[in-house]
Design a protein around this motif. Structure first.
Motif, PDB file in Angstrom:
ATOM      1  N   LEU A  58       0.822  -1.216   0.000  1.00  0.00           N
ATOM      2  CA  LEU A  58       0.000   0.000   0.000  1.00  0.00           C
ATOM      3  C   LEU A  58       0.855   1.265   0.000  1.00  0.00           C
ATOM      4  O   LEU A  58       0.422   2.305  -0.508  1.00  0.00           O
ATOM      5  CB  LEU A  58      -0.967  -0.006   1.185  1.00  0.00           C
TER       6      LEU A  58
ATOM      7  N   GLU B 197      -6.350  -2.701  -4.133  1.00  0.00           N
ATOM      8  CA  GLU B 197      -7.492  -3.264  -3.397  1.00  0.00           C
ATOM      9  C   GLU B 197      -7.207  -4.614  -2.774  1.00  0.00           C
ATOM     10  O   GLU B 197      -7.674  -4.901  -1.673  1.00  0.00           O
ATOM     11  CB  GLU B 197      -8.724  -3.363  -4.299  1.00  0.00           C
TER      12      GLU B 197
ATOM     13  N   HIS C  32      -5.637  -4.013   0.495  1.00  0.00           N
ATOM     14  CA  HIS C  32      -6.628  -3.541   1.471  1.00  0.00           C
ATOM     15  C   HIS C  32      -7.471  -4.710   1.975  1.00  0.00           C
ATOM     16  O   HIS C  32      -7.725  -4.831   3.176  1.00  0.00           O
ATOM     17  CB  HIS C  32      -7.535  -2.470   0.853  1.00  0.00           C
ATOM     18  N   ARG C  33      -7.908  -5.573   1.051  1.00  0.00           N
ATOM     19  CA  ARG C  33      -8.725  -6.716   1.463  1.00  0.00           C
ATOM     20  C   ARG C  33      -7.951  -7.666   2.368  1.00  0.00           C
ATOM     21  O   ARG C  33      -8.494  -8.198   3.335  1.00  0.00           O
ATOM     22  CB  ARG C  33      -9.256  -7.464   0.239  1.00  0.00           C
TER      23      ARG C  33
ATOM     24  N   GLN D 154     -10.089   0.097   7.827  1.00  0.00           N
ATOM     25  CA  GLN D 154      -9.286  -0.194   6.640  1.00  0.00           C
ATOM     26  C   GLN D 154     -10.139  -0.106   5.379  1.00  0.00           C
ATOM     27  O   GLN D 154      -9.687   0.393   4.349  1.00  0.00           O
ATOM     28  CB  GLN D 154      -8.639  -1.582   6.744  1.00  0.00           C
ATOM     29  N   TYR D 155     -11.377  -0.559   5.460  1.00  0.00           N
ATOM     30  CA  TYR D 155     -12.289  -0.438   4.321  1.00  0.00           C
ATOM     31  C   TYR D 155     -12.455   1.037   3.935  1.00  0.00           C
ATOM     32  O   TYR D 155     -12.409   1.395   2.746  1.00  0.00           O
ATOM     33  CB  TYR D 155     -13.646  -1.057   4.655  1.00  0.00           C
TER      34      TYR D 155
ATOM     35  N   CYS E 223      -9.503   2.297   2.201  1.00  0.00           N
ATOM     36  CA  CYS E 223      -9.525   1.777   0.837  1.00  0.00           C
ATOM     37  C   CYS E 223     -10.419   2.647  -0.041  1.00  0.00           C
ATOM     38  O   CYS E 223     -10.013   3.062  -1.135  1.00  0.00           O
ATOM     39  CB  CYS E 223     -10.015   0.327   0.841  1.00  0.00           C
TER      40      CYS E 223
ATOM     41  N   PRO F 260     -14.895   0.975  -4.702  1.00  0.00           N
ATOM     42  CA  PRO F 260     -14.339  -0.368  -4.498  1.00  0.00           C
ATOM     43  C   PRO F 260     -14.997  -1.415  -5.405  1.00  0.00           C
ATOM     44  O   PRO F 260     -16.154  -1.287  -5.802  1.00  0.00           O
ATOM     45  CB  PRO F 260     -14.647  -0.670  -3.030  1.00  0.00           C
TER      46      PRO F 260
ATOM     47  N   THR G 225     -14.489  -6.288  -2.647  1.00  0.00           N
ATOM     48  CA  THR G 225     -14.219  -5.460  -1.474  1.00  0.00           C
ATOM     49  C   THR G 225     -15.521  -5.133  -0.758  1.00  0.00           C
ATOM     50  O   THR G 225     -15.590  -5.170   0.479  1.00  0.00           O
ATOM     51  CB  THR G 225     -13.480  -4.173  -1.888  1.00  0.00           C
TER      52      THR G 225
END
Length: 166
Positions: free
Chosen positions: A94, A101, A104-105, A123-124, A127, A139, A143
């Motif tokens: 990141l 993504e 992030h996932r 965190q979502y 993202c 997203p 996601t």
């Protein structure tokens, strides 16, 4: 009158990084990731246009290779349920690509598996913000599904990189 360099006696981090990046084993990927510490010749300034062009291309190529190494390492760590290592690789990824993504996932799944639901939801939102800032996009469906699972308190499956579009 001559100066020679014995290449067999040299250690060049870029060459070693590229060699390790081409391997599939866990240790090589870890070592390759550790070798990538930022832009090639990061503080070097040159007035030569041809050199600047070459350097820009090399930086881009090596950065892309670092992203690939970190993606592979992150997926491998997650498949082995190495939670801290997964998050470490994802955060490094990141730092190179804030809108990645899959990274992030991976962080969201890992945090959820650690019982840190609120951190996974934060965190979502990071993202979503990164995607909006970097790409002007929302997203992906994968996601959003993961976000919904975490909201519902369900334990998400570990699907490293499988959900990444081709």
């Amino acid at each position: 009158d001559q100066v020679a360099l014995d290449a067999a006696r040299l250690d060049v981090d870029v060459i070693e990084f590229q060699r390790l990046a081409g391997r599939d084993d866990h240790r090589s990927l870890q070592r390759a990731a550790a070798l990538y510490r930022g832009e090639l010749l990061g503080e070097l300034q040159s007035a030569e246009r041809e050199f600047q062009d070459w350097l820009a291309l090399e930086r881009q190529r090596l950065r892309g290779l670092a992203v690939t190494v970190l993606e592979r390492l992150m997926a491998l760590e997650e498949s082995q349920a190495a939670l801290a290592a997964t998050v470490g690789a994802a955060h490094r990824l990141l730092a190179l690509d804030p809108a990645h993504e899959a990274a992030h996932r991976a962080v969201m799944r890992t945090l959820a598996h650690q019982g840190r639901r609120h951190a996974a939801l934060r965190q979502y939102h990071r993202c979503r913000q990164a995607l909006a800032d970097e790409l002007g996009a929302a997203p992906e469906a994968a996601t959003e599904r993961l976000h919904e699972l975490i909201l519902a308190g369900a334990m998400p499956d570990t699907e490293p990189m499988a959900e990444r579009p081709a």
